[in-house]
Design an enzyme around this catalytic site. Structure first.
Site, PDB file in Angstrom:
ATOM      1  N   LYS A  51      -8.279  -1.108  -9.530  1.00  0.00           N
ATOM      2  CA  LYS A  51      -8.980  -1.688  -8.365  1.00  0.00           C
ATOM      3  C   LYS A  51     -10.184  -0.832  -7.981  1.00  0.00           C
ATOM      4  CE  LYS A  51      -7.892  -3.047  -3.564  1.00  0.00           C
ATOM      5  NZ  LYS A  51      -8.301  -2.031  -2.588  1.00  0.00           N
ATOM      6  N   HIS A  61     -13.513  -2.187  -1.684  1.00  0.00           N
ATOM      7  CA  HIS A  61     -12.575  -1.746  -0.642  1.00  0.00           C
ATOM      8  C   HIS A  61     -12.882  -2.454   0.685  1.00  0.00           C
ATOM      9  CE1 HIS A  61      -9.554   1.671  -0.646  1.00  0.00           C
ATOM     10  NE2 HIS A  61      -9.445   1.243   0.594  1.00  0.00           N
ATOM     11  N   GLY A 116     -14.287 -10.201   1.608  1.00  0.00           N
ATOM     12  CA  GLY A 116     -15.011 -11.254   2.315  1.00  0.00           C
ATOM     13  C   GLY A 116     -14.477 -12.656   2.128  1.00  0.00           C
ATOM     14  N   SER A 136       0.842  -1.197   0.000  1.00  0.00           N
ATOM     15  CA  SER A 136       0.000   0.000   0.000  1.00  0.00           C
ATOM     16  C   SER A 136       0.873   1.241   0.000  1.00  0.00           C
ATOM     17  CB  SER A 136      -0.880   0.002   1.256  1.00  0.00           C
ATOM     18  OG  SER A 136      -1.394   1.298   1.487  1.00  0.00           O
ATOM     19  N   ASP A 191     -11.704  -9.102  -4.655  1.00  0.00           N
ATOM     20  CA  ASP A 191     -11.459  -9.195  -3.214  1.00  0.00           C
ATOM     21  C   ASP A 191     -12.739  -8.866  -2.464  1.00  0.00           C
ATOM     22  OD1 ASP A 191     -11.790  -6.406  -2.779  1.00  0.00           O
ATOM     23  OD2 ASP A 191      -9.639  -6.010  -2.768  1.00  0.00           O
ATOM     24  N   ARG A 203     -15.296  -0.674   2.911  1.00  0.00           N
ATOM     25  CA  ARG A 203     -14.787   0.512   3.622  1.00  0.00           C
ATOM     26  C   ARG A 203     -15.040   1.806   2.853  1.00  0.00           C
ATOM     27  NH1 ARG A 203     -10.824  -1.404   7.345  1.00  0.00           N
ATOM     28  NH2 ARG A 203      -9.414   0.377   7.236  1.00  0.00           N
ATOM     29  N   THR A 250      -5.948   2.321  -7.253  1.00  0.00           N
ATOM     30  CA  THR A 250      -7.215   2.265  -6.514  1.00  0.00           C
ATOM     31  C   THR A 250      -8.089   3.448  -6.906  1.00  0.00           C
ATOM     32  OG1 THR A 250      -6.095   1.168  -4.700  1.00  0.00           O
ATOM     33  CG2 THR A 250      -8.210   2.205  -4.188  1.00  0.00           C
TER      34      THR A 250
HETATM   35  C1  LIG Z   1      -6.822  -2.040   7.404  1.00  0.00           C
HETATM   36  C2  LIG Z   1      -7.074  -1.917   5.917  1.00  0.00           C
HETATM   37  C3  LIG Z   1      -6.363  -0.972   5.195  1.00  0.00           C
HETATM   38  C4  LIG Z   1      -6.575  -0.866   3.809  1.00  0.00           C
HETATM   39  N1  LIG Z   1      -5.826   0.012   3.091  1.00  0.00           N
HETATM   40  C5  LIG Z   1      -5.939   0.041   1.746  1.00  0.00           C
HETATM   41  C6  LIG Z   1      -5.068   0.852   0.967  1.00  0.00           C
HETATM   42  O1  LIG Z   1      -4.175   1.516   1.485  1.00  0.00           O
HETATM   43  N2  LIG Z   1      -5.268   0.854  -0.386  1.00  0.00           N
HETATM   44  C7  LIG Z   1      -6.218   0.093  -0.993  1.00  0.00           C
HETATM   45  O2  LIG Z   1      -6.357   0.109  -2.215  1.00  0.00           O
HETATM   46  N3  LIG Z   1      -7.043  -0.699  -0.279  1.00  0.00           N
HETATM   47  C8  LIG Z   1      -6.910  -0.762   1.066  1.00  0.00           C
HETATM   48  N4  LIG Z   1      -7.714  -1.602   1.785  1.00  0.00           N
HETATM   49  C9  LIG Z   1      -8.682  -2.469   1.085  1.00  0.00           C
HETATM   50  C10 LIG Z   1      -8.017  -3.803   0.713  1.00  0.00           C
HETATM   51  O3  LIG Z   1      -7.038  -3.630  -0.280  1.00  0.00           O
HETATM   52  C11 LIG Z   1      -9.043  -4.799   0.166  1.00  0.00           C
HETATM   53  O4  LIG Z   1      -9.762  -4.215  -0.889  1.00  0.00           O
HETATM   54  C12 LIG Z   1     -10.035  -5.313   1.222  1.00  0.00           C
HETATM   55  O5  LIG Z   1      -9.417  -5.417   2.484  1.00  0.00           O
HETATM   56  C13 LIG Z   1     -10.579  -6.670   0.807  1.00  0.00           C
HETATM   57  O6  LIG Z   1     -11.560  -7.104   1.681  1.00  0.00           O
HETATM   58  P1  LIG Z   1     -11.298  -8.136   2.907  1.00  0.00           P
HETATM   59  O7  LIG Z   1     -10.615  -7.335   3.979  1.00  0.00           O
HETATM   60  O8  LIG Z   1     -12.662  -8.559   3.275  1.00  0.00           O
HETATM   61  O9  LIG Z   1     -10.424  -9.250   2.398  1.00  0.00           O
HETATM   62  C14 LIG Z   1      -7.524  -1.710   3.171  1.00  0.00           C
HETATM   63  C15 LIG Z   1      -8.233  -2.646   3.924  1.00  0.00           C
HETATM   64  C16 LIG Z   1      -8.021  -2.763   5.287  1.00  0.00           C
HETATM   65  C17 LIG Z   1      -8.772  -3.810   6.053  1.00  0.00           C
END
Ligand SMILES: Cc1cc2nc3c(=O)[nH]c(=O)nc-3n(C[C@H](O)[C@H](O)[C@H](O)COP(=O)(O)O)c2cc1C
Length: 397
Positions: A254, A278, A311, A112, A309, A281, A161
């Protein structure tokens, strides 16, 4: 941190429980949480439970093949580690430990942009292959600078992203006072200190790595206090065209959730799209990723590789995604839990759990290789909606 007996981590949920016990509450909630009511977060996992696997009998597949390639890069298993910011705060092994764990297992951890660890350091300390992630914060100048650094350090893939800014509304973080711009007020500091005092294991590990962690915490404060994504414009498709011209390696977009956007990403020069919300999120109320995967695979056919991605907690989820046309998947929270629970060995453990589960699941399904997966291996979990058949004696029930 005290050494964790890896055999006690039998599945992702075990690592999650251990992470919850290890991390200060605000940090665990930052990792765990989603946007608004966390509807999309919950739907991501639920969508996988609504799909059933259709096993075939009478076939002994021996040792099933789980290796694949993504954009020509060989992977020992079809599971990447998704880019997750701030992971350095979960354990001092941080992004380097994650990259090394992935590399040792024959896969890739995407670094990241806000991992709090530079691409140069990851490249120096992990054999790779390494991929990097950027967002639109800082505009084209910053993206160009980061791309040059990543390319010079030998990174071969770039994940762009698109689903922010703005960042999603993380109400858990709001309650902890953790939303940008974070100000270290006496009240905030006192609350954090109380949380940290109940997590001596985490505090101990961070203190041992004190010099490095001071730099990390400074970086984290800079990211959080800058307002991050809040201040910048979103990427447009013309930005993707521009990135395509600047970036020599593999380019992955993404955050795609519709067939039309997958086509637009491809037309702008993406080599692959990552179906992602995401991890719930960003936009709460967005669909689960598995539910839109067929639309996206349909829209781009074989012209672009499709990844997903959100779940994914079991190898069964990986098999379902691949059966619906994904080339591979990314896991986010599962590896962060592993890192928080036990550092680099914890991440290695999570990948090993996925590897062993993949092999077992394919054997139980009578499927010889991940390349043989297609929608015929699936059915709805609850297909029968109508009347039950009648027998001479009345209803079968
Ligand atoms: C703590 C955390 C930080 C994240 N930071 C980023 C990030 O910096 N850039 C990004 O593209 N996605 C980020 N994501 C999203 C993840 O790349 C990914 O899309 C997501 O966690 C997938 O879902 P899952 O946690 O259910 O496997 C983050 C997710 C989490 C849980």
């Amino acid at each position: 941190m005290a050494p964790t007996r890896m055999t006690r981590i039998v599945n992702v949920a075990d690592a999650q429980r251990r992470a919850r016990r290890t991390l200060p509450r605000a940090l665990f909630d930052y990792i765990e949480g989603g946007a608004d009511d966390e509807v999309t977060l919950a739907e991501n996992e639920r969508a996988f439970q609504e799909v059933a696997l259709r096993p075939r009998m009478g076939i002994d597949v021996g040792e099933p093949g789980i290796a694949t390639t993504v954009l020509g890069t060989p992977l020992a298993l079809p599971v990447f580690l998704a880019p997750c910011g701030m992971a350095q705060l979960a354990h001092p092994d941080g992004a380097v430990g994650v990259a090394r764990a992935a590399s040792a297992a024959g896969t890739i951890a995407v670094l990241s942009k806000i991992a709090l660890c530079s691409p140069e350091e990851v490249a120096r300390r992990s054999p790779g292959p390494n991929w990097f992630q950027v967002n639109s914060a800082g505009g084209r100048d910053e993206v160009k600078h980061l791309m040059a650094r990543a390319a010079d350090a030998g990174f071969t893939g770039l994940v762009v992203t698109m689903d922010g800014p703005p960042p999603g509304n993380h109400e858990r973080d709001v309650r902890h006072g953790m939303v940008p711009p974070v100000r270290l007020t006496p009240r905030f500091a006192a609350r954090l200190a109380t949380q940290i005092a109940t997590r001596p294991q985490w505090l101990g590990a961070m203190t041992v790595a004190a010099r490095r962690q001071t730099a990390t915490i400074k970086d984290a404060t800079r990211v959080l206090s800058s307002g991050g994504l809040r201040t910048s414009a979103r990427f447009t498709w013309s930005d993707i065209e521009w990135i395509r011209n600047e970036w020599p390696g593999s380019l992955l977009v993404k955050g795609v959730l519709t067939g039309a956007d997958a086509v637009a990403a491809r037309d702008a020069g993406a080599d692959a799209v990552i179906v992602s919300n995401h991890g719930g999120r960003a936009l709460d109320g967005a669909p689960s990723t598995l539910s839109v995967l067929p639309e996206i695979v349909d829209a781009v056919g074989t012209s672009t590789e499709v990844l997903i991605d959100g779940g994914i907690r079991r190898a069964g989820c990986v098999v379902k995604a691949l059966s619906l046309g994904a080339r591979a998947v990314f896991i986010g929270r599962p590896w962060v839990y592993g890192l928080a629970a036990a550092g680099q060995p914890g991440v290695e453990r999570i990948i090993e759990i996925f590897r062993a589960e993949m092999v077992r699941t394919l054997k139980l399904m009578g499927c010889p290789d991940v390349s043989a997966l297609n929608p015929n291996w699936l059915q709805p979990m609850r297909p029968y909606q109508g009347q039950l058949p009648e027998t001479a004696a009345g209803s079968v029930l």
